[in-house]
Write a protein that holds these residues in place. Structure first.
Motif, mmCIF file in Angstrom:
data_model
loop_
_atom_site.group_PDB
_atom_site.id
_atom_site.type_symbol
_atom_site.label_atom_id
_atom_site.label_comp_id
_atom_site.label_asym_id
_atom_site.label_seq_id
_atom_site.Cartn_x
_atom_site.Cartn_y
_atom_site.Cartn_z
ATOM 1 N N LEU A 81 -17.791 93.414 76.119
ATOM 2 C CA LEU A 81 -16.504 93.141 75.469
ATOM 3 C C LEU A 81 -15.354 93.945 76.064
ATOM 4 O O LEU A 81 -14.204 93.752 75.674
ATOM 5 C CB LEU A 81 -16.609 93.435 73.968
ATOM 6 C CG LEU A 81 -17.663 92.616 73.203
ATOM 7 C CD1 LEU A 81 -17.704 93.050 71.739
ATOM 8 C CD2 LEU A 81 -17.365 91.137 73.309
ATOM 9 N N ASN A 128 -3.989 98.786 70.513
ATOM 10 C CA ASN A 128 -4.552 97.499 70.941
ATOM 11 C C ASN A 128 -3.412 96.577 71.356
ATOM 12 O O ASN A 128 -3.145 95.565 70.713
ATOM 13 C CB ASN A 128 -5.366 96.884 69.805
ATOM 14 C CG ASN A 128 -6.040 95.588 70.205
ATOM 15 O OD1 ASN A 128 -6.223 95.299 71.378
ATOM 16 N ND2 ASN A 128 -6.399 94.780 69.212
ATOM 17 N N ALA A 149 -11.894 92.470 69.400
ATOM 18 C CA ALA A 149 -13.026 93.394 69.470
ATOM 19 C C ALA A 149 -12.778 94.724 68.767
ATOM 20 O O ALA A 149 -13.681 95.244 68.106
ATOM 21 C CB ALA A 149 -13.410 93.630 70.934
ATOM 22 N N LYS A 200 -6.571 92.207 71.009
ATOM 23 C CA LYS A 200 -7.924 91.692 71.098
ATOM 24 C C LYS A 200 -8.629 91.819 69.744
ATOM 25 O O LYS A 200 -8.315 92.703 68.949
ATOM 26 C CB LYS A 200 -8.724 92.447 72.162
ATOM 27 C CG LYS A 200 -8.229 92.234 73.587
ATOM 28 C CD LYS A 200 -9.097 93.003 74.571
ATOM 29 C CE LYS A 200 -8.647 92.770 76.008
ATOM 30 N NZ LYS A 200 -9.486 93.528 76.973
ATOM 31 N N LEU A 212 -14.520 97.032 75.682
ATOM 32 C CA LEU A 212 -13.864 97.868 74.681
ATOM 33 C C LEU A 212 -14.263 99.321 74.922
ATOM 34 O O LEU A 212 -15.387 99.731 74.623
ATOM 35 C CB LEU A 212 -14.277 97.442 73.268
ATOM 36 C CG LEU A 212 -13.706 98.264 72.106
ATOM 37 C CD1 LEU A 212 -12.189 98.121 72.042
ATOM 38 C CD2 LEU A 212 -14.333 97.836 70.794
ATOM 39 N N GLN A 221 -2.978 94.374 73.565
ATOM 40 C CA GLN A 221 -3.308 92.989 73.895
ATOM 41 C C GLN A 221 -3.783 92.193 72.684
ATOM 42 O O GLN A 221 -4.091 91.007 72.801
ATOM 43 C CB GLN A 221 -4.376 92.954 74.994
ATOM 44 C CG GLN A 221 -3.902 93.563 76.314
ATOM 45 C CD GLN A 221 -4.995 93.560 77.359
ATOM 46 O OE1 GLN A 221 -6.180 93.544 77.042
ATOM 47 N NE2 GLN A 221 -4.593 93.576 78.622
#
Length: 363
Positions: free
Chosen positions: A239, A160, A166, A164, A241, A162
């Motif tokens: 989202l 992950n 989610a 985020k 994802l 970034q």
């Protein structure tokens, strides 16, 4: 005034002789303050990390000693290559890896500058950010005492990049929604039959008790699978994802978790006789353990050992780890077989106890 006194005394007598009421009045606040006091914290402690020391020199050993002395980190084991680090991250054995390059001390002596690579598991972005801040602070403290040397940590976030929310939020919501819906709906629907007196009618019919329970559970199994599909569609298209692992495996594991929750609802329905009690136990008894002990909101390793042991009997903890492994890390069954086996074991135990109690109660 005398009548008021008599009614007050009567109510006190009712309360004091009702052990369940006394437990709720005095036991629940004590348990909640202890659990919340130990579990609710933004601080991350005893996070398992690995250190890959390619330098094996004085400076690297000094810095490793400072990391070991910190209460934030628990050095799990030493690895000798990057493949070992990647494998440890995939298994979920570690949260962070610190890699010292070759010639670390020589770089400090000759150029007054060196670099350290810090790799964090960002499937839980909050914990990853906190741990990298801790390790950066330790490095800065070390360099402050070694002027004019400078050490620059190169931070890398796995799964992950970034950071985020989610990837941590979606598996947690799936665990919470399925646990509440499956347990509460199953428990209430069966207790409703007992309250209205139709359960005895069903049991004296040619329909076996096992079929009665299965007929109650199947609709909620199908509806819960629709919930899983909806959540996955929203996470993917709204989202943004992606599902990095196998979708059939994710649905298979979700089905297993739903069955576990349904058996838990059956167990609650066997032990209760009113819809209100069944709903209260399902809501409070399932929601709080899922939030506190699944790792969704608070890292389990932060908690004292007794609470960590208690978390092992919470099914949502294992399902949460399974969803993260499949969705976020893209791992297969070989990485989650242990969690799967635990869910199967919990389901079998709950089924055995529930059906045994059910037959004894209504015989």
């Amino acid at each position: 005034m005398k009548q008021l006194y008599i009614f007050i005394r009567k109510e006190f007598a009712h309360v004091l002789r009702d052990r369940k009421t006394l437990l709720i009045l005095f036991g629940l606040p004590v348990v909640q303050i202890l659990i919340f006091g130990f579990a609710l914290t933004n601080e991350v402690r005893n996070a398992k990390i690995v250190i890959y020391d390619q330098a094996q020199d004085v400076a690297s050993q000094q810095l490793i000693s400072k990391i070991e002395a910190s209460r934030y980190f628990d050095i799990a084991y030493a690895v000798m290559d990057r493949a070992g680090i990647e494998a440890a991250f995939k298994k979920g054995d570690i949260r962070l890896a610190v890699i010292f390059p070759q010639g670390f001390n020589n770089d400090l002596l000759h150029t007054h500058h060196a670099q350290i690579q810090v790799v964090a598991d960002a499937a839980d972005p909050n914990t990853a950010t906190t741990l990298t801040s801790y390790i950066t602070s330790i490095i800065q403290d070390y360099t402050a005492a070694q002027e004019p040397y400078q050490i620059t940590p190169q931070i890398r976030f796995l799964y992950n990049p970034q950071l985020k929310g989610a990837p941590n939020f979606v598996p947690g919501v799936m665990s919470l929604v399925l646990m509440l819906v499956c347990v509460m709906m199953t428990a209430v629907s069966i207790v409703r039959e007992k309250e209205t007196g139709t359960m005895e009618v069903l049991l004296v019919s040619p329909f076996s008790p096992l079929m009665v329970i299965i007929s109650k559970a199947i609709p909620y199994l199908l509806l819960s699978l629709i919930n899983v599909t909806t959540i996955l569609l929203l996470s993917t298209f709204v989202l943004k994802l992606p599902i990095n692992g196998s979708i059939p495996l994710l649905f298979a594991e979700s089905t297993l978790f739903i069955i576990t929750c349904l058996t838990l609802g059956i167990f609650i329905s066997v032990k209760t006789n009113s819809q209100q009690v069944a709903m209260l136990i399902s809501l409070m008894g399932m929601m709080l353990p899922t939030i506190l002990f699944s790792g969704f909101m608070f890292p389990v390793e932060n908690m004292p050992l007794p609470l960590q042991l208690i978390s092992n009997i919470v099914p949502s903890k294992w399902y949460y780890n399974i969803v993260k492994a499949i969705m976020i890390k893209g791992l297969g069954f070989s990485a989650i077989w242990k969690e799967t086996l635990i869910l199967v074991g919990i389901t079998v135990i709950l089924l055995f106890v529930s059906f045994k109690s059910f037959k004894i109660r209504l015989s």
